[in-house]
Design a protein around this motif. Structure first.
Motif, short mmCIF file in Angstrom:
data_model
loop_
_atom_site.label_atom_id
_atom_site.label_comp_id
_atom_site.label_asym_id
_atom_site.label_seq_id
_atom_site.Cartn_x
_atom_site.Cartn_y
_atom_site.Cartn_z
N GLN A 314 0.80 -1.23 0.00
CA GLN A 314 0.00 0.00 0.00
C GLN A 314 0.83 1.27 0.00
N GLY A 315 2.07 1.15 0.41
CA GLY A 315 2.92 2.33 0.46
C GLY A 315 4.27 2.05 -0.16
N VAL A 316 4.96 3.11 -0.57
CA VAL A 316 6.25 2.98 -1.24
C VAL A 316 7.29 3.75 -0.43
N LEU A 317 8.08 3.02 0.34
CA LEU A 317 9.08 3.66 1.20
C LEU A 317 10.44 3.56 0.50
N TYR A 344 0.50 5.98 0.25
CA TYR A 344 1.54 6.78 0.89
C TYR A 344 2.91 6.49 0.28
N PHE A 345 3.84 7.39 0.59
CA PHE A 345 5.14 7.41 -0.10
C PHE A 345 6.14 8.07 0.84
N ALA A 346 7.34 7.58 0.88
CA ALA A 346 8.38 8.25 1.68
C ALA A 346 9.55 8.61 0.79
N ILE A 347 9.95 9.87 0.88
CA ILE A 347 11.14 10.29 0.14
C ILE A 347 12.34 10.02 1.05
N LEU A 533 5.87 -4.39 6.45
CA LEU A 533 5.64 -3.02 6.93
C LEU A 533 4.80 -2.21 5.96
N ASN A 534 5.11 -2.25 4.69
CA ASN A 534 4.38 -1.39 3.76
C ASN A 534 3.13 -2.07 3.17
#
Ligand SMILES: [Zn+2]
Ligand SMILES: [Zn+2]
Length: 554
Positions: A314-317, A344-347, A533-534
């Motif tokens: 669901q998210g891209v870390l 969601y996304f983390a730079i 986690l993601n």
């Protein structure tokens, strides 16, 4: 040496001389002689020095080298240049599309001494900064290195998969027949030595399919058809009667250890793979799980429906942008993630010590925070997290003052420098970074590049224990070259309650798609969705980060 070998050696010498920036007239003379010698029919060994000199296009100076090559296999100037060139740079000269001029830049201007260092540089977009290189050249170099690897017998799964899927689909379209992928390809092994299939079609039908899908060197033997795929890997299409297809599929899928654990498998007992596992009192074991030593044990307990799959993410870390060494802006990266359905996304650009990758100085971190805040206003409910990929310094400390580290939503801690370490030192260094209260995720734990670099040795169990004790997740870096942490350690991590984060480490929008290869590797490691986690929803992930903060204050 025969004539062709002598001509090749002269051509090689000309390229070496160009690499060393020697006199262009001399280089031309040797290159021309190499070209002209290919037309000479008489064996050079039988000619005198004067006769060699008389060959059209061969001058006096080159003729000496030719005589020496023909009789001794070398000549002093060639040996001298080889001595003066690092082995890794000599390897670069063999990469298709990389002429001596370009290798000169790579070696002298960029200081790269090996093919793996070159590949790293391509991946971090460092080549495009050099004059004479563009994105296209960079992409071609990556391709050429991969092709050379395939020629040596192995290729990364991701690079072989497009050919594999194309051939599979074509085989499955042969009327009145059944076909499947089999062997290591069906098991989604991270590195493949061949692309294997099983088909009930006739040899001429299979041959036609292989021709149509761009395979070459097609050869038919009694039980299978061999060929070479355009990615460079050998292709084997095994033939099976439809009645024994499922039996053949089970056997050819392997691996040996799994089949041995199943015990003797008679043809009559396998009319259907799934039913066969059931007949043993086991749940069906998906092909990609069969390499796992604990597969049978798990299959006795329950089915594999709780395994992670790509669709769960669901998210891209862990992503990079033009703030450090990425190709796309922060906004482009965030939008690309959102358009693919992530929430969601983390730079996580590089930290300040990674100067080669334009790591962020403290002032630039502050500027990036502002951009992230603005983006969050604009993109809500999609969420951008403030992250950083902090270098783990030689002593295991992180790359910024603690006050700043505490301001990030998440910190991926990774080793990028001093890669040559003993097991004990490397393990201590990493554990120290894991123990830092700001560390959220341990990035690519061994630094390996599959087929290119083995990475530094670490005591995986100690690192897993430290992650468990400090509530730190471990990255499964999804880049097809890395797939690091190795899936073979995931089960141990789960046993200790450690979460695994499937991260693309994307340096451009297209890199986000690598998450799928990470998910495949995670399945091989039997990663359960609950330990990814993601795979958490945005709100669950926010709770996780809050708990981690509370944990580090406690
Ligand atoms: Zn990294
Ligand atoms: Zn990274």
């Amino acid at each position: 040496m025969d004539n062709i070998d002598v001509a090749s050696a002269l051509g090689y010498y000309a390229r070496l001389a160009e690499l060393h920036d020697q006199n262009p007239y001399k280089i031309k003379a040797y290159a021309a002689a190499a070209f002209n010698l290919r037309k000479v029919k008489q064996p050079l060994q039988s000619l005198t020095q004067a006769e060699v000199e008389a060959i059209p296009g061969v001058g006096k100076s080159v003729s000496k080298a030719i005589v020496l090559l023909a009789t001794t296999g070398s000549f002093p100037e060639l040996e001298e240049l080889e001595r003066d060139t690092p082995a890794g740079v000599l390897d670069m000269l063999h990469i298709k599309g990389l002429g001596p001029k370009k290798v000169h830049v790579i070696w002298k201007n960029m200081g790269l001494l090996s093919v793996e260092a070159l590949l790293d540089a391509c991946r971090e977009n460092r080549l495009v900064a050099q004059s004479g290189f563009g994105y296209k050249t960079q992409a071609e170099i990556i391709k050429a290195i991969e092709f050379a690897e395939a020629g040596k017998g192995s290729l990364h799964y991701a690079r072989a998969e497009p050919d594999g899927l194309r051939i599979l689909s074509a085989l499955q379209h042969i009327n009145g027949s059944v076909a499947s992928a089999t062997g290591a390809f069906r098991r989604c092994m991270e590195v493949l030595q061949s692309l294997d299939f099983l088909s009930s079609a006739s040899a001429p039908e299979i041959t036609q399919v292989l021709e149509a899908t761009g395979c070459t060197e097609i050869e038919t033997s009694e039980t299978y058809i061999a060929a070479r795929a355009s990615c460079g890997l050998p292709v084997h299409v095994l033939q099976a009667e439809e009645v024994s297809f499922q039996h053949q599929l089970l056997l050819s899928t392997g691996p040996e250890e799994h089949l041995a654990a199943l015990g003797p498998v008679s043809e009559a007992s396998v009319t259907d793979e799934e039913a066969y596992y059931h007949s043993l009192g086991l749940h069906f074991i998906p092909a990609e799980v069969r390499d796992h030593p604990q597969a049978l044990q798990e299959a006795a307990k329950g089915d594999f429906s709780n395994l992670i799959s790509f669709e769960h993410l669901q998210g891209v870390l862990h992503n990079h942008s033009t703030w450090s060494d990425g190709l796309n802006t922060l906004e482009e990266m965030a939008l690309a993630c959102r358009s693919k359905g992530y929430t969601y996304f983390a730079i996580c650009d590089h930290s300040r010590s990674a100067a080669y990758a334009h790591g962020l100085e403290i002032e630039r971190v502050r500027q990036q925070f502002k951009e992230v805040e603005a983006l969050n206003e604009q993109l809500r409910p999609f969420k951008v997290f403030k992250g950083i990929e902090s270098d783990i310094l030689a002593d295991g400390s992180l790359d910024y003052p603690d006050e700043l580290l505490a301001e990030f939503d998440l910190v991926v801690a990774s080793v990028h420098s001093n890669l040559k370490m003993e097991l004990e030192r490397a393990t201590e260094r990493i554990i120290r970074a894991v123990e830092h209260p700001a560390t959220t995720i341990l990035g690519h734990p061994t630094g390996r590049l599959l087929l290119l670099r083995s990475g530094y040795p670490i005591d995986h169990q100690k690192v897993i224990d430290a992650c468990a004790a400090n509530k730190v997740a471990i990255e499964l870096n999804a880049h097809p070259y890395r797939l690091d942490i190795d899936w073979r350690w995931i089960y141990r991590a789960m046993e200790k309650g450690v979460m695994i984060s499937i991260n693309p480490d994307a340096h451009e929008k297209d890199g986000i798609a690598d998450m799928r290869f990470g998910a495949l590797a995670a399945r091989k490691g039997m990663l359960k969705r609950a330990f990814c986690l993601n795979a958490l929803s945005l709100s669950e992930f926010e709770v996780y980060l809050a708990e981690k903060r509370a944990f580090r204050r406690a």
